[in-house]
Design a protein around this motif. Sequence first.
Motif, PDB file in Angstrom:
ATOM      1  N   SER A  56       0.826  -1.317   0.327  1.00 41.79           N
ATOM      2  CA  SER A  56       0.219  -0.189   0.186  1.00 41.79           C
ATOM      3  C   SER A  56       1.004   0.910  -0.416  1.00 41.79           C
ATOM      4  O   SER A  56       2.042   0.810   0.497  1.00 41.79           O
ATOM      5  CB  SER A  56      -0.773  -0.503   1.311  1.00 41.79           C
ATOM      6  N   SER A  57      -0.093   2.189  -0.484  1.00 45.36           N
ATOM      7  CA  SER A  57       1.311   3.308  -0.537  1.00 45.36           C
ATOM      8  C   SER A  57       1.723   3.805   1.060  1.00 45.36           C
ATOM      9  O   SER A  57       0.956   4.058   2.390  1.00 45.36           O
ATOM     10  CB  SER A  57       0.423   5.007  -0.677  1.00 45.36           C
ATOM     11  N   PRO A  58       2.274   4.394   1.609  1.00 49.02           N
ATOM     12  CA  PRO A  58       3.541   5.283   2.375  1.00 49.02           C
ATOM     13  C   PRO A  58       2.299   6.356   2.574  1.00 49.02           C
ATOM     14  O   PRO A  58       1.384   7.268   2.044  1.00 49.02           O
ATOM     15  CB  PRO A  58       4.673   4.817   2.522  1.00 49.02           C
ATOM     16  N   ILE A  59       2.812   6.914   3.783  1.00 41.77           N
ATOM     17  CA  ILE A  59       3.117   8.488   4.471  1.00 41.77           C
ATOM     18  C   ILE A  59       3.830   9.100   3.178  1.00 41.77           C
ATOM     19  O   ILE A  59       5.143   8.719   3.043  1.00 41.77           O
ATOM     20  CB  ILE A  59       3.191   8.396   5.837  1.00 41.77           C
ATOM     21  N   VAL A  60       3.233  10.064   2.699  1.00 43.10           N
ATOM     22  CA  VAL A  60       3.987  11.113   2.283  1.00 43.10           C
ATOM     23  C   VAL A  60       4.050  12.992   2.730  1.00 43.10           C
ATOM     24  O   VAL A  60       3.067  13.284   2.856  1.00 43.10           O
ATOM     25  CB  VAL A  60       2.899  11.481   0.509  1.00 43.10           C
ATOM     26  N   ALA A  61       5.298  12.808   2.527  1.00 44.57           N
ATOM     27  CA  ALA A  61       5.369  14.127   3.284  1.00 44.57           C
ATOM     28  C   ALA A  61       6.859  15.188   2.853  1.00 44.57           C
ATOM     29  O   ALA A  61       7.715  14.487   2.571  1.00 44.57           O
ATOM     30  CB  ALA A  61       5.236  13.587   4.836  1.00 44.57           C
ATOM     31  N   ILE A  62       6.393  15.759   1.506  1.00 43.36           N
ATOM     32  CA  ILE A  62       7.377  16.300   0.571  1.00 43.36           C
ATOM     33  C   ILE A  62       7.128  17.910   0.880  1.00 43.36           C
ATOM     34  O   ILE A  62       5.976  18.250   0.734  1.00 43.36           O
ATOM     35  CB  ILE A  62       7.927  16.233  -0.303  1.00 43.36           C
ATOM     36  N   ALA A  63       7.746  18.741   1.490  1.00 43.35           N
ATOM     37  CA  ALA A  63       8.281  20.275   0.933  1.00 43.35           C
ATOM     38  C   ALA A  63       8.942  20.556   0.104  1.00 43.35           C
ATOM     39  O   ALA A  63      10.274  20.747   0.289  1.00 43.35           O
ATOM     40  CB  ALA A  63       7.383  20.913   2.485  1.00 43.35           C
ATOM     41  N   THR A  64       9.022  22.029  -0.443  1.00 41.05           N
ATOM     42  CA  THR A  64      10.143  22.899  -0.616  1.00 41.05           C
ATOM     43  C   THR A  64      11.137  23.262   0.374  1.00 41.05           C
ATOM     44  O   THR A  64      10.157  23.615   2.044  1.00 41.05           O
ATOM     45  CB  THR A  64       9.937  23.643  -1.763  1.00 41.05           C
ATOM     46  N   THR A  65      11.681  23.814   0.416  1.00 42.02           N
ATOM     47  CA  THR A  65      12.440  24.062   1.737  1.00 42.02           C
ATOM     48  C   THR A  65      13.277  26.117   1.807  1.00 42.02           C
ATOM     49  O   THR A  65      13.939  25.857   3.268  1.00 42.02           O
ATOM     50  CB  THR A  65      13.930  23.859   1.081  1.00 42.02           C
ATOM     51  N   GLU A  66      12.026  26.793   1.921  1.00 47.75           N
ATOM     52  CA  GLU A  66      11.475  28.290   1.950  1.00 47.75           C
ATOM     53  C   GLU A  66      11.136  27.893   3.428  1.00 47.75           C
ATOM     54  O   GLU A  66      10.522  26.641   3.855  1.00 47.75           O
ATOM     55  CB  GLU A  66      10.516  29.140   1.119  1.00 47.75           C
ATOM     56  N   LEU A  67      11.224  28.960   4.476  1.00 49.62           N
ATOM     57  CA  LEU A  67      10.967  28.664   5.566  1.00 49.62           C
ATOM     58  C   LEU A  67       9.525  30.154   5.867  1.00 49.62           C
ATOM     59  O   LEU A  67       9.754  31.006   5.937  1.00 49.62           O
ATOM     60  CB  LEU A  67      12.379  29.488   6.547  1.00 49.62           C
ATOM     61  N   PRO A  68       8.108  29.206   5.620  1.00 50.11           N
ATOM     62  CA  PRO A  68       8.000  28.234   5.327  1.00 50.11           C
ATOM     63  C   PRO A  68       8.020  28.070   3.701  1.00 50.11           C
ATOM     64  O   PRO A  68       7.874  28.987   2.930  1.00 50.11           O
ATOM     65  CB  PRO A  68       6.574  28.595   6.167  1.00 50.11           C
ATOM     66  N   PRO A  69       7.574  27.074   3.796  1.00 49.96           N
ATOM     67  CA  PRO A  69       6.887  25.849   2.442  1.00 49.96           C
ATOM     68  C   PRO A  69       6.220  26.887   1.963  1.00 49.96           C
ATOM     69  O   PRO A  69       5.610  27.000   2.145  1.00 49.96           O
ATOM     70  CB  PRO A  69       7.299  24.799   3.075  1.00 49.96           C
ATOM     71  N   GLN A  70       6.947  27.016   0.281  1.00 47.15           N
ATOM     72  CA  GLN A  70       5.685  27.534  -0.505  1.00 47.15           C
ATOM     73  C   GLN A  70       5.510  26.286  -0.893  1.00 47.15           C
ATOM     74  O   GLN A  70       4.180  27.002  -2.092  1.00 47.15           O
ATOM     75  CB  GLN A  70       6.834  28.511  -1.522  1.00 47.15           C
TER      76      GLN A  70
END
Length: 197
Positions: A56-70
């Motif tokens: 099954s699909s796992p947890i997905v959590a990705i983000a760009t690195t700006e603060l806060p992410p854009q």
Amino acid sequence: LGLLLVGLAVRWSTLAGLPLYDGATIIEPYRYLAPAAGQKGGPTSASASSALDNGSSPIVAIATTELPPQAQIFAPPGALVLPPGTTSIRMSIRPVAPPQTLPGDGTITGNVYRISLTNQAGAPITAKQGGDVTVVLRAPGNVTDATMELFANGAWQRLQSSPAGLASTFLAIVTDFGDFAMVLPGPAPSVSASAAA
């Protein structure tokens, strides 16, 4: 007695002054893919890959690195629709130039972000209805009334959006992926104005 102990502790402490709580959120200026004069450029991208979790699909959590992410995407376990033969998931977020077709109900504010989820063979992955897969975008400035829209199959689609509570960020529950942008309400720019920009 307690006040005396506190006073003595402060006097004998090796600290130069009173302790400072360093918990404030840093909000960087918005980074534009095509900055105008006075605007900051260099928006970041994000990518990751992950194996399946018991098929099954796992947890997905990705983000760009700006603060806060854009731009960010989140998915709980089992929330994605996987093509047959899927063994791993590839995820990416990257700023892209707006398509030639602009939204008909307003003006794009900030960057357009292409969010892609595919399997190891490049087959597109979608999200289940009710799967709570969430895209979060940040708009520049102090925007409070923008709507997230998705450009797919040659047209812009308004998404049910709500403020995420920090620095003009908004979230939307999605089932498909593609090019996402925040759109300010109002008349769409004219063709001549778009060409001049």
